[in-house]
Write a protein that holds these residues in place. Structure first.
Motif, PDB file in Angstrom:
ATOM      1  N   VAL A  56       0.847  -1.182   0.000  1.00  0.00           N
ATOM      2  CA  VAL A  56       0.000   0.000   0.000  1.00  0.00           C
ATOM      3  C   VAL A  56       0.887   1.237   0.000  1.00  0.00           C
ATOM      4  N   GLY A  57       0.550   2.201  -0.864  1.00  0.00           N
ATOM      5  CA  GLY A  57       1.324   3.428  -0.947  1.00  0.00           C
ATOM      6  C   GLY A  57       1.225   4.250   0.326  1.00  0.00           C
ATOM      7  N   GLU A  58       2.163   5.147   0.475  1.00  0.00           N
ATOM      8  CA  GLU A  58       2.264   5.945   1.694  1.00  0.00           C
ATOM      9  C   GLU A  58       0.998   6.742   1.986  1.00  0.00           C
ATOM     10  N   PHE A  59       0.314   7.218   0.932  1.00  0.00           N
ATOM     11  CA  PHE A  59      -0.847   8.086   1.142  1.00  0.00           C
ATOM     12  C   PHE A  59      -2.159   7.420   0.748  1.00  0.00           C
ATOM     13  N   GLU A  60      -2.152   6.076   0.668  1.00  0.00           N
ATOM     14  CA  GLU A  60      -3.370   5.356   0.310  1.00  0.00           C
ATOM     15  C   GLU A  60      -4.179   4.938   1.532  1.00  0.00           C
ATOM     16  N   LYS A  61      -3.712   5.295   2.699  1.00  0.00           N
ATOM     17  CA  LYS A  61      -4.472   5.129   3.937  1.00  0.00           C
ATOM     18  C   LYS A  61      -4.385   6.420   4.729  1.00  0.00           C
ATOM     19  N   GLY A  62      -5.328   6.614   5.655  1.00  0.00           N
ATOM     20  CA  GLY A  62      -5.304   7.808   6.481  1.00  0.00           C
ATOM     21  C   GLY A  62      -6.204   8.898   5.936  1.00  0.00           C
ATOM     22  N   VAL A  63      -5.842  10.149   6.210  1.00  0.00           N
ATOM     23  CA  VAL A  63      -6.672  11.297   5.852  1.00  0.00           C
ATOM     24  C   VAL A  63      -5.831  12.312   5.086  1.00  0.00           C
ATOM     25  N   LEU A  64      -6.311  12.702   3.913  1.00  0.00           N
ATOM     26  CA  LEU A  64      -5.695  13.794   3.168  1.00  0.00           C
ATOM     27  C   LEU A  64      -6.408  15.090   3.534  1.00  0.00           C
TER      28      LEU A  64
ATOM     29  N   GLU B  19     -10.508  12.160  -6.500  1.00  0.00           N
ATOM     30  CA  GLU B  19      -9.803  10.918  -6.822  1.00  0.00           C
ATOM     31  C   GLU B  19     -10.636  10.111  -7.796  1.00  0.00           C
ATOM     32  N   ALA B  20     -10.047   9.772  -8.950  1.00  0.00           N
ATOM     33  CA  ALA B  20     -10.764   9.015  -9.975  1.00  0.00           C
ATOM     34  C   ALA B  20      -9.775   8.354 -10.911  1.00  0.00           C
ATOM     35  N   GLU B  21     -10.135   7.170 -11.406  1.00  0.00           N
ATOM     36  CA  GLU B  21      -9.345   6.463 -12.411  1.00  0.00           C
ATOM     37  C   GLU B  21      -7.867   6.320 -12.014  1.00  0.00           C
ATOM     38  N   GLY B  22      -7.630   6.003 -10.740  1.00  0.00           N
ATOM     39  CA  GLY B  22      -6.269   5.789 -10.285  1.00  0.00           C
ATOM     40  C   GLY B  22      -5.414   7.033 -10.249  1.00  0.00           C
ATOM     41  N   ARG B  23      -6.059   8.196 -10.161  1.00  0.00           N
ATOM     42  CA  ARG B  23      -5.351   9.465 -10.134  1.00  0.00           C
ATOM     43  C   ARG B  23      -5.982  10.393  -9.104  1.00  0.00           C
ATOM     44  N   MET B  24      -5.189  11.333  -8.604  1.00  0.00           N
ATOM     45  CA  MET B  24      -5.697  12.376  -7.717  1.00  0.00           C
ATOM     46  C   MET B  24      -5.596  13.700  -8.459  1.00  0.00           C
TER      47      MET B  24
ATOM     48  N   ASN C 203      -8.304  27.053  -7.918  1.00  0.00           N
ATOM     49  CA  ASN C 203      -9.189  28.084  -8.448  1.00  0.00           C
ATOM     50  C   ASN C 203      -8.413  29.250  -9.062  1.00  0.00           C
ATOM     51  N   THR C 204      -7.107  29.076  -9.143  1.00  0.00           N
ATOM     52  CA  THR C 204      -6.254  30.026  -9.837  1.00  0.00           C
ATOM     53  C   THR C 204      -5.962  29.566 -11.262  1.00  0.00           C
ATOM     54  N   GLY C 205      -6.755  28.632 -11.785  1.00  0.00           N
ATOM     55  CA  GLY C 205      -6.703  28.305 -13.192  1.00  0.00           C
ATOM     56  C   GLY C 205      -5.784  27.188 -13.602  1.00  0.00           C
ATOM     57  N   LYS C 206      -5.725  26.105 -12.820  1.00  0.00           N
ATOM     58  CA  LYS C 206      -4.942  24.953 -13.253  1.00  0.00           C
ATOM     59  C   LYS C 206      -5.398  23.715 -12.496  1.00  0.00           C
ATOM     60  N   VAL C 207      -5.004  22.564 -13.029  1.00  0.00           N
ATOM     61  CA  VAL C 207      -5.236  21.275 -12.383  1.00  0.00           C
ATOM     62  C   VAL C 207      -3.910  20.519 -12.382  1.00  0.00           C
ATOM     63  N   GLU C 208      -3.497  20.057 -11.208  1.00  0.00           N
ATOM     64  CA  GLU C 208      -2.313  19.198 -11.103  1.00  0.00           C
ATOM     65  C   GLU C 208      -2.800  17.767 -10.873  1.00  0.00           C
ATOM     66  N   ILE C 209      -2.175  16.795 -11.565  1.00  0.00           N
ATOM     67  CA  ILE C 209      -2.600  15.400 -11.492  1.00  0.00           C
ATOM     68  C   ILE C 209      -1.457  14.575 -10.917  1.00  0.00           C
ATOM     69  N   VAL C 210      -1.744  13.871  -9.815  1.00  0.00           N
ATOM     70  CA  VAL C 210      -0.702  13.111  -9.129  1.00  0.00           C
ATOM     71  C   VAL C 210      -1.155  11.683  -8.887  1.00  0.00           C
ATOM     72  N   ALA C 211      -0.184  10.815  -8.595  1.00  0.00           N
ATOM     73  CA  ALA C 211      -0.480   9.432  -8.229  1.00  0.00           C
ATOM     74  C   ALA C 211      -0.956   9.405  -6.780  1.00  0.00           C
ATOM     75  N   PRO C 212      -2.068   8.740  -6.468  1.00  0.00           N
ATOM     76  CA  PRO C 212      -2.585   8.735  -5.093  1.00  0.00           C
ATOM     77  C   PRO C 212      -1.645   8.087  -4.084  1.00  0.00           C
ATOM     78  N   ASN C 213      -0.791   7.151  -4.531  1.00  0.00           N
ATOM     79  CA  ASN C 213       0.031   6.422  -3.570  1.00  0.00           C
ATOM     80  C   ASN C 213       1.194   7.245  -3.024  1.00  0.00           C
ATOM     81  N   ASP C 214       1.782   8.114  -3.882  1.00  0.00           N
ATOM     82  CA  ASP C 214       2.940   8.873  -3.405  1.00  0.00           C
ATOM     83  C   ASP C 214       2.930  10.349  -3.807  1.00  0.00           C
ATOM     84  N   PHE C 215       1.893  10.789  -4.520  1.00  0.00           N
ATOM     85  CA  PHE C 215       1.716  12.178  -4.963  1.00  0.00           C
ATOM     86  C   PHE C 215       2.747  12.602  -6.012  1.00  0.00           C
TER      87      PHE C 215
END
Length: 353
Positions: free
Chosen positions: A32-40, A86-91, A96-108
């Motif tokens: 399990v990835g570091e950030f796949e449990k707990g609270v974000l 979180e959707a399709e294996g991505r976070m 609201n400043t005009g962008k979207v960053e896409i990271v892996a949920p397990n380690d960002f």
């Protein structure tokens, strides 16, 4: 020879058992990835500084990891975080400043993003392997947003905007139900409906109050809206997007900050606003249309709320007036404070893993 023929099936069975137990090429448990449990914990950041970040809290150990986007990607997020999806294996981290960053949920670790052509981005849904991003659009001379839209990106890892679907003013939360994408348009007091297949606006329906987000309550689709004296829940038929009924719960000074509790119970942050900022968490029931407890919790600068199903705990974010870092109060099911966490600037949302 007769005895040998009788033994052959037993020999083959033993060989088969040993072979199965000795399989080193088969599937193994994936750590399990570091950030796949707990609270974000989503920290919006301070206006003008654009220092939004995400913290991770481990309830079992009590440990908090700060700035997990910066730590993994060796650069600041660089925006005000409006939403985490979180959707399709991505976070998806929506700024609201005009962008979207896409990271892996397990380690960002960074996977991609959308940074060109957006204005005031609010939320995001994923449909048909595409991104649909709600955006207020630019301000006009009167600080209105007549050119709001939903941007379509044809890749789960971001990239250029393929299309902009014009919608009613100031789209906020969205939800996918069947073949439709529902969009809460707060300034226009409408919910817009987009066909997921044709990517065109199908309907625009007027509602009472200013709508902000959609909820699934006991298998039913609701749109949450507010006015000065009521929390309003509009039930929608997801099959034909028609408005079924409206539940108005008398509640002074409701805000868009809510979370679904158990069953049809909703926790709503209320605030008198400037200058005294008397804030509270109210607990209401959509099924009965009544306020269960108007002051389940009281405080100042209440800026986010979440419900952790395990333990039935309520997480309340407080912004400390944006004077430095904020905090999160963890409440028991009866509203008693269990613990306080020190977090980042403008904490406003949670994802429970």
């Amino acid at each position: 020879m007769k005895n040998l023929r009788l033994l052959l099936p037993l020999i083959w069975l033993a060989f088969f058992v040993v072979s199965c137990n000795d399989d080193t090429t088969g599937p193994t448990d994936i750590p399990v990835g570091e950030f796949e449990k707990g609270v974000l914990i989503m920290n919006e950041g301070a206006f003008g500084v654009n220092d939004g970040e995400v913290f991770h809290y481990d309830p079992s150990s009590g440990a908090i990891k700060e700035d997990i986007f910066r730590a993994k990607n060796l650069r600041p997020f660089g925006g005000l975080i409006q939403d985490m999806v979180e959707a399709e294996g991505r976070m998806y981290l929506v700024a609201n400043t005009g962008k979207v960053e896409i990271v892996a949920p397990n380690d960002f670790g960074l996977l991609g993003g959308v940074s060109l052509g957006l204005n005031i981005t609010r939320s995001l849904v994923v449909v048909n392997q595409k991104l649909f991003i709600s955006d207020w659009g630019p301000y006009d001379a009167g600080f209105n947003n007549p050119d709001s839209y939903v941007a379509v990106v044809n890749d789960l890892n971001g990239g250029p905007i393929a299309k902009k679907i014009a919608v009613s003013s100031r789209p906020e939360g969205m939800i996918v139900a069947g073949n439709f994408i529902y969009v809460a348009c707060t300034a226009a007091q409408k919910y817009d409906v987009i066909s997921a297949s044709s990517e065109n606006l199908t309907a625009s329906i007027k509602v009472e109050g200013n709508p902000t987000q959609f909820l699934e309550i006991e298998g039913r689709l609701f749109l949450y809206a507010i006015d000065d004296n009521n929390a309003i829940f509009h039930e929608i038929n997801p099959g034909n997007y028609a408005l079924v009924r409206t539940v108005k719960i008398p509640l002074a000074n409701p805000t868009p900050i809510i979370t679904l509790g158990e069953g049809s119970e909703i926790f709503i942050v209320t605030s008198t606003g400037w200058p005294d900022y008397t804030d509270a968490v109210a607990k209401v029931s959509v099924n009965t249309g009544q306020v269960i407890n108007g002051s389940f919790y009281t405080g100042s600068g209440l800026y986010g709320i979440g419900f952790k199903i395990e333990g039935k705990e309520i997480y309340v974010a407080e912004n400390n007036g944006f004077q430095g870092n904020g905090s999160v109060s963890i409440l028991s099911p009866t509203g008693q404070k269990i613990k306080t966490l020190s977090v980042g600037k403008g904490p406003s949302g949670f994802i429970f893993k």
